[in-house]
Motif scaffolding. Structure first.
Motif, PDB file in Angstrom:
ATOM      1  N   SER A  91     120.670  68.021 126.416  1.00  0.00           N
ATOM      2  CA  SER A  91     120.777  66.716 125.626  1.00  0.00           C
ATOM      3  C   SER A  91     119.826  67.054 124.401  1.00  0.00           C
ATOM      4  CB  SER A  91     120.186  65.766 126.412  1.00  0.00           C
ATOM      5  OG  SER A  91     120.406  64.598 125.626  1.00  0.00           O
ATOM      6  N   HIS A  92     118.456  67.511 124.594  1.00  0.00           N
ATOM      7  CA  HIS A  92     117.530  67.909 123.609  1.00  0.00           C
ATOM      8  C   HIS A  92     118.354  68.967 122.532  1.00  0.00           C
ATOM      9  CE1 HIS A  92     114.575  65.547 125.075  1.00  0.00           C
ATOM     10  NE2 HIS A  92     114.475  66.179 126.404  1.00  0.00           N
TER      11      HIS A  92
ATOM     12  N   THR B 168     121.065  67.211 120.387  1.00  0.00           N
ATOM     13  CA  THR B 168     120.388  66.308 119.587  1.00  0.00           C
ATOM     14  C   THR B 168     119.990  67.321 118.125  1.00  0.00           C
ATOM     15  OG1 THR B 168     119.389  64.614 121.130  1.00  0.00           O
ATOM     16  CG2 THR B 168     118.358  64.703 119.170  1.00  0.00           C
TER      17      THR B 168
ATOM     18  N   GLU C 295     122.944  68.244 116.336  1.00  0.00           N
ATOM     19  CA  GLU C 295     123.442  67.140 115.635  1.00  0.00           C
ATOM     20  C   GLU C 295     122.425  66.858 114.479  1.00  0.00           C
ATOM     21  OE1 GLU C 295     125.094  63.202 118.292  1.00  0.00           O
ATOM     22  OE2 GLU C 295     123.060  63.980 118.764  1.00  0.00           O
ATOM     23  N   ASN C 296     121.287  66.875 114.575  1.00  0.00           N
ATOM     24  CA  ASN C 296     120.465  66.724 113.380  1.00  0.00           C
ATOM     25  C   ASN C 296     120.829  67.729 112.105  1.00  0.00           C
ATOM     26  OD1 ASN C 296     119.215  64.650 114.456  1.00  0.00           O
ATOM     27  ND2 ASN C 296     117.493  65.738 115.039  1.00  0.00           N
TER      28      ASN C 296
ATOM     29  N   ARG D  46     128.188  63.797 119.036  1.00  0.00           N
ATOM     30  CA  ARG D  46     128.543  63.148 120.503  1.00  0.00           C
ATOM     31  C   ARG D  46     129.593  62.404 120.423  1.00  0.00           C
ATOM     32  NH1 ARG D  46     122.545  63.259 121.417  1.00  0.00           N
ATOM     33  NH2 ARG D  46     122.327  64.960 123.172  1.00  0.00           N
TER      34      ARG D  46
END
Length: 157
Positions: free
Chosen positions: A77-78, A81, A84-85, A91
């Motif tokens: 998940s980290h 993230t 994604e950035n 997601r």
């Protein structure tokens, strides 16, 4: 009264093989990571991009991606993230399971794969494949496949 089983210590040849494997594994992964750095990627990033690029609709359930990359759901998940950035993934909610999430490869992520993959393959060739003969590669596959199958829990398959 407890019975103690005798430790089966490694022979000199076994110890040498084990330590060579450890050295090659660490050194190779370090080199491949170093070769991905100019693209702003880590080995974990690249592995996620590969998994997503090879999956149907360029997406995977987060739980399946965690299993495929041997990461905890929290760590993945980290990682997602951060990716994604960078615009590499996004997601999406799972329609059939409100708790489920998908990691989806963005177009920028796919373009990044197209750009980086040839460099990564060249790195793998330069630091591994091209250093071994065809017979050596076959022997390596024959030797390591039972270990991989055992660790995946697929003994005898």
């Amino acid at each position: 009264m407890e019975t103690e089983t005798a430790t089966r210590w490694l022979t000199d040849a076994e110890q040498c093989a084990w330590r060579t494997h450890l050295d090659v594994s660490r050194l190779l992964m370090h080199q491949l990571e170093k070769d991905l750095q100019p693209f702003g990627l880590t080995n974990n990033d690249y592995e996620i991009l590969v998994n997503l690029s090879e999956s149907a609709e360029r997406r995977m359930r987060m739980s399946d991606l965690a299993a495929a990359t041997l990461q905890s759901k929290s760590r993945l998940s980290h990682q997602i993230t951060r990716m994604e950035n960078a615009g590499l993934v996004r997601r999406e909610n799972c329609e059939s399971d409100r708790r489920g999430l998908y990691a989806v490869l963005t177009e920028h992520g796919m373009e990044t794969m197209r750009k980086v993959a040839p460099h990564h393959v060249e790195s793998v060739r330069r630091h591994f494949i091209d250093l071994l003969s065809a017979d050596g590669l076959q022997a390596l596959r024959d030797s390591l496949s039972p270990v991989a199958d055992h660790l995946r829990g697929r003994r005898g398959k």
